[in-house]
Design an enzyme around this catalytic site. Structure first.
Site, PDB file in Angstrom:
ATOM      1  N   LEU A  63       0.860  -1.177   0.000  1.00 24.43           N
ATOM      2  CA  LEU A  63       0.000   0.000   0.000  1.00 24.43           C
ATOM      3  C   LEU A  63       0.902   1.234   0.000  1.00 24.43           C
ATOM      4  O   LEU A  63       2.106   1.131   0.212  1.00 24.43           O
ATOM      5  CB  LEU A  63      -0.911  -0.001   1.225  1.00 24.43           C
ATOM      6  N   SER A  64       0.294   2.395  -0.229  1.00 23.41           N
ATOM      7  CA  SER A  64       1.147   3.595  -0.301  1.00 23.41           C
ATOM      8  C   SER A  64       1.922   3.797   0.989  1.00 23.41           C
ATOM      9  O   SER A  64       3.055   4.285   0.970  1.00 23.41           O
ATOM     10  CB  SER A  64       0.309   4.836  -0.629  1.00 23.41           C
ATOM     11  N   GLU A  65       1.327   3.443   2.135  1.00 21.13           N
ATOM     12  CA  GLU A  65       2.052   3.486   3.394  1.00 21.13           C
ATOM     13  C   GLU A  65       1.615   2.359   4.319  1.00 21.13           C
ATOM     14  O   GLU A  65       0.443   1.963   4.333  1.00 21.13           O
ATOM     15  CB  GLU A  65       1.828   4.814   4.129  1.00 21.13           C
ATOM     16  N   THR A  66       2.597   1.862   5.068  1.00 19.33           N
ATOM     17  CA  THR A  66       2.324   0.982   6.198  1.00 19.33           C
ATOM     18  C   THR A  66       2.818   1.695   7.442  1.00 19.33           C
ATOM     19  O   THR A  66       3.966   2.146   7.484  1.00 19.33           O
ATOM     20  CB  THR A  66       3.013  -0.383   6.044  1.00 19.33           C
ATOM     21  N   HIS A 100      -2.380  10.093   6.072  1.00 21.82           N
ATOM     22  CA  HIS A 100      -3.384   9.031   6.130  1.00 21.82           C
ATOM     23  C   HIS A 100      -2.919   7.866   6.997  1.00 21.82           C
ATOM     24  O   HIS A 100      -3.734   7.187   7.630  1.00 21.82           O
ATOM     25  CB  HIS A 100      -3.786   8.578   4.720  1.00 21.82           C
TER      26      HIS A 100
END
Length: 306
Positions: A63-66, A100
């Site tokens: 995902l774009s961030e973890t 986010h």
């Protein structure tokens, strides 16, 4: 004849006893609808991990961030502590600020761990970040990042790769989070912004120096439309391994500063026009900070076994 020894496998039960289990959640941030907003993975850690393990998990989650939440003391509990350490990783590298991922982390602690504190404080690479609940919204207290003027001629290839022939009104740069801001002319509309399809390879080729880690394209909103968004944006970050970030809280620390100056407003409603889309409520405060509010919904919870 002797039987071949072959490969001896450890018993499954023994392997399971030695495995590390990490609770993991996927949360859609800046939305109250599943499959909208920006998804982030959130991992709750009992102990710190090696950096390469953080990165491998982020690449696995893809995902774009973890986000990784860890306790500051061994006696801390996710349900009762008010302060935590928070780190964010893209599939490619660690980042200094992620909106986010922060709102998703707070959602896990408030909604799933039933944390009773009025405000949660996260120690991060961008200093202390605070999150509180306000009705069905989560409000993040973030630093306000003011961008500086950027000579368009110095980044003309990158502008061309990002927006093609669309007219550009202004270009600014934010050193704090390595972001380039491209503001389209008022003659453009939301449809023009949504039509952009920049090639990630072309963006990387146009900016190989490392100065820019992400690029945002923004446009003034339509005050007579409903909802009356003050501005729109999209964010592209192939330098971080993210062709397009659906809804970018960190970018709005820059966008809030920019559009507050242009519109003369301290409170604004913004919409990021990715295919998933997301809404952000912004409030610039006198202490050079900005409140970024949005909602969040959990779509997955489980356990990582390492």
């Amino acid at each position: 004849m002797e039987a071949s020894q072959g490969i001896v496998l450890a018993p499954l039960e023994q392997k399971n006893k030695e495995a590390m289990e990490i609770p993991v959640f996927t949360v859609d941030a800046f939305t109250n609808q599943v499959f909208k907003g920006n998804p982030a993975a959130v991992c709750l850690l009992q102990n710190e991990l090696q950096d390469q393990v953080y990165q491998k998990i982020a690449a696995e989650m893809n995902l774009s961030e973890t986000a990784f939440i860890s306790r500051l003391n061994v006696t801390d509990d996710f349900a009762t502590a008010a302060r935590f350490r928070l780190r964010w990783f893209t599939p490619k590298n660690e980042v200094v600020l992620c909106g986010h991922g922060t709102i998703a982390s707070a959602a896990v602690l408030f909604y799933h761990k039933k944390n009773h504190n009025a405000v949660l404080t996260f120690e991060t690479l961008s200093g202390e970040l605070h999150v509180k609940m306000d009705g069905d919204a989560l409000v993040m207290d973030f630093p306000l990042n003011k961008p500086t003027m950027q000579d368009p001629n110095e980044v003309k290839d990158l502008i061309k790769a990002a927006v093609g022939e669309l007219p550009v009104q202004e270009v600014r740069y934010c050193r704090a989070i390595s972001e380039l801001l491209i503001c389209l002319s008022d003659s453009c509309d939301r449809a023009a912004l949504m039509s952009l399809q920049p090639d990630p390879a072309s963006l990387l080729h146009a900016e190989p120096t490392g100065k820019v880690k992400s690029l945002m394209v923004t446009l003034k909103g339509d005050p007579v439309a409903q909802p009356a968004y003050d501005f729109f944006s999209r964010n592209f970050a192939p330098w971080q391994g993210i062709p397009e970030d659906p809804v970018t809280g960190s970018s709005h620390t820059v966008l809030a500063s920019y559009w507050s100056e242009k519109l003369g407003k301290q409170r604004m409603l913004a919409y990021q026009c990715s295919s998933r889309g997301g809404e952000l409520h912004l409030h610039i405060k006198d202490n050079n900070r900005v409140d970024i509010a949005g909602r969040a919904v959990t779509v997955l919870k489980g356990v990582l076994t390492l």
